[in-house]
Structures are given as structure tokens and as C-alpha cells.
Motif scaffolding. Structure first.
Motif, PDB file in Angstrom:
ATOM      1  N   LEU A  12       0.842  -1.188   0.000  1.00 14.27           N
ATOM      2  CA  LEU A  12       0.000   0.000   0.000  1.00 14.27           C
ATOM      3  C   LEU A  12       0.880   1.242   0.000  1.00 14.27           C
ATOM      4  O   LEU A  12       1.738   1.401   0.871  1.00 14.27           O
ATOM      5  N   ARG A  13       0.656   2.091  -0.994  1.00 10.39           N
ATOM      6  CA  ARG A  13       1.325   3.392  -0.990  1.00 10.39           C
ATOM      7  C   ARG A  13       0.480   4.334  -0.141  1.00 10.39           C
ATOM      8  O   ARG A  13      -0.749   4.326  -0.210  1.00 10.39           O
ATOM      9  N   HIS A  14       1.130   5.150   0.663  1.00 15.54           N
ATOM     10  CA  HIS A  14       0.418   6.107   1.517  1.00 15.54           C
ATOM     11  C   HIS A  14      -0.544   6.962   0.701  1.00 15.54           C
ATOM     12  O   HIS A  14      -0.389   7.134  -0.514  1.00 15.54           O
ATOM     13  N   ALA A  15      -1.542   7.524   1.380  1.00 11.92           N
ATOM     14  CA  ALA A  15      -2.499   8.427   0.746  1.00 11.92           C
ATOM     15  C   ALA A  15      -1.831   9.765   0.423  1.00 11.92           C
ATOM     16  O   ALA A  15      -0.702  10.044   0.847  1.00 11.92           O
ATOM     17  N   LYS A  16      -2.534  10.593  -0.325  1.00 12.06           N
ATOM     18  CA  LYS A  16      -2.012  11.888  -0.786  1.00 12.06           C
ATOM     19  C   LYS A  16      -1.558  12.760   0.382  1.00 12.06           C
ATOM     20  O   LYS A  16      -2.289  12.976   1.332  1.00 12.06           O
ATOM     21  N   ALA A  17      -0.332  13.260   0.283  1.00 11.84           N
ATOM     22  CA  ALA A  17       0.253  14.091   1.337  1.00 11.84           C
ATOM     23  C   ALA A  17       0.335  15.543   0.900  1.00 11.84           C
ATOM     24  O   ALA A  17       0.343  15.853  -0.290  1.00 11.84           O
ATOM     25  N   GLU A  18       0.391  16.422   1.894  1.00 10.90           N
ATOM     26  CA  GLU A  18       0.592  17.845   1.625  1.00 10.90           C
ATOM     27  C   GLU A  18       2.039  18.081   1.232  1.00 10.90           C
ATOM     28  O   GLU A  18       2.937  17.366   1.673  1.00 10.90           O
ATOM     29  N   TRP A  19       2.260  19.098   0.407  1.00 10.48           N
ATOM     30  CA  TRP A  19       3.625  19.528   0.116  1.00 10.48           C
ATOM     31  C   TRP A  19       4.016  20.511   1.191  1.00 10.48           C
ATOM     32  O   TRP A  19       3.202  21.292   1.664  1.00 10.48           O
ATOM     33  N   SER A  20       5.266  20.478   1.585  1.00  8.35           N
ATOM     34  CA  SER A  20       5.708  21.301   2.701  1.00  8.35           C
ATOM     35  C   SER A  20       7.178  21.651   2.533  1.00  8.35           C
ATOM     36  O   SER A  20       7.939  20.916   1.921  1.00  8.35           O
ATOM     37  N   ASP A  21       7.559  22.766   3.128  1.00  7.21           N
ATOM     38  CA  ASP A  21       8.975  23.138   3.170  1.00  7.21           C
ATOM     39  C   ASP A  21       9.685  22.428   4.311  1.00  7.21           C
ATOM     40  O   ASP A  21      10.902  22.487   4.425  1.00  7.21           O
ATOM     41  N   ASN A  22       8.924  21.770   5.175  1.00  4.45           N
ATOM     42  CA  ASN A  22       9.492  21.026   6.297  1.00  4.45           C
ATOM     43  C   ASN A  22      10.096  19.722   5.801  1.00  4.45           C
ATOM     44  O   ASN A  22      10.066  19.409   4.617  1.00  4.45           O
TER      45      ASN A  22
END
Length: 172
Positions: A12-22
Motif C-alpha cells: 500500500l502506498r500512503h495516501a495523498k500528502a501535503e507539500w511542505s517546506d518542512n
């Protein structure tokens, strides 16, 4: 269980993630990811597989995906959070699977791309119907799930040893 026990691996590939500068490791799920993860949990439940063990990357997005998906399962498998799944190469992923106890018949791995796609493609010596062409055509998007079967011990798992039973994406 004998070395000839039929085994299944769900990748299972993780669900959609936010883009971040972190830090990439600390990226949380995006709104779409929080909506898709319970659906992949329902798909996992529909397979009827009672997973013995779940290996989950320690990245925030994989842990959040698993937390939302596992709620749909009738049986919660033992979960091990594994640092080595994050940014793992194909060789590292196969080595990790080779470490699995032969007491485990059915394993769920929650990880990242390109690793999940590369591993599914490498293990699938053949496939049910058009599962392999669908997987390769889609590029293994977020929340994608591949289910592979093989016979033998985990230590013997290698390229081409499995059969891709199913490939699913939430937005197909």
C-alpha cells in the motif's frame, strides 16, 4: 507453517500528502489523502485477508494513512513501525521482507514510491487478468494497493516469485 505455505503481501502506498517546506518525513496527509485512506481500508477489508502483520513506514503520512485505513478492518494486525521502509531501495525492501517470520502468512506493507511500485513489479512473475498492465499504466498513485501471492518461506522471496492477484486505486 511450512515453507510451502501460500502467502500474500499487500503493498500500500500512503495516501495523498501535503507539500511542505518542512522535512519530507514529517509531511502530513492532504485533505484528499484523509478522504482516500478510509476507502483503501474498505478495499483491504473486502479482500477478506486477515493480515498477521503490518509493516508501516515511520513517516507521518504513512502512519496517518494506516490509522485511517485500519479502522475498516475486522481484525487489526500487529503493527510494526519500520524506519527502513522510508526511502528504501528495491534490494532493501526485499531484504526486509526476507526477515519476516514464517509464522506470518499474510503481510501488509505501508510505504512510499518508487519503492512500492518497484517492489510489486519485481515480485510479480505473472498476474491475474490485466492487473499488471493496469498497475504499470497507472504508475502506482497515492493510496494504490497491490496484492501479491507466493508460496515458500519469506527468506526465499525473490524477483519474479509472486503472482499479482489484484491492483486497485481509489480514482480508477
Amino acid at each position: 507453517m511450512s515453507a510451502e505455505t501460500p502467502r500474500r503481501i499487500a503493498l500500500l502506498r500512503h495516501a495523498k500528502a501535503e507539500w511542505s517546506d518542512n522535512s519530507d518525513h514529517e509531511r502530513p496527509l492532504a485533505e484528499r489523502g484523509r478522504k482516500d485512506a478510509p476507502g483503501v481500508g474498505l478495499k483491504l477489508a473486502e479482500t477478506g485477508i486477515a493480515f498477521d502483520l503490518a509493516l508501516c513506514s515511520t513517516a507521518v503520512r504513512t502512519r496517518e494513512t494506516w490509522k485511517l485505513a485500519v479502522q475498516a478492518l475486522p481484525h487489526r494486525p500487529k503493527t510494526h513501525y519500520e524506519d527502513r521502509l522510508y526511502e528504501a531501495s528495491l534490494g532493501e525492501l526485499i531484504a526486509l521482507l526476507n526477515e519476516t517470520s514464517d509464522d506470518v502468512a499474510d503481510l501488509l506493507v505501508i510505504g512510499h514510491n518508487p519503492g512500492m511500485h518497484t517492489l510489486a513489479d519485481a515480485l510479480a512473475g505473472d498476474a491475474e487478468g490485466d492487473a499488471l498492465s493496469r498497475m504499470n499504466r497507472s504508475g502506482f498513485p497515492t493510496s494504490a494497493l497491490a496484492i501479491i501471492s507466493f508460496t515458500g518461506s519469506w527468506k526465499s522471496l525473490e524477483h519474479g516469485a509472486g503472482r499479482l492477484l489484484d491492483f486497485w486505486t481509489p480514482h480508477a
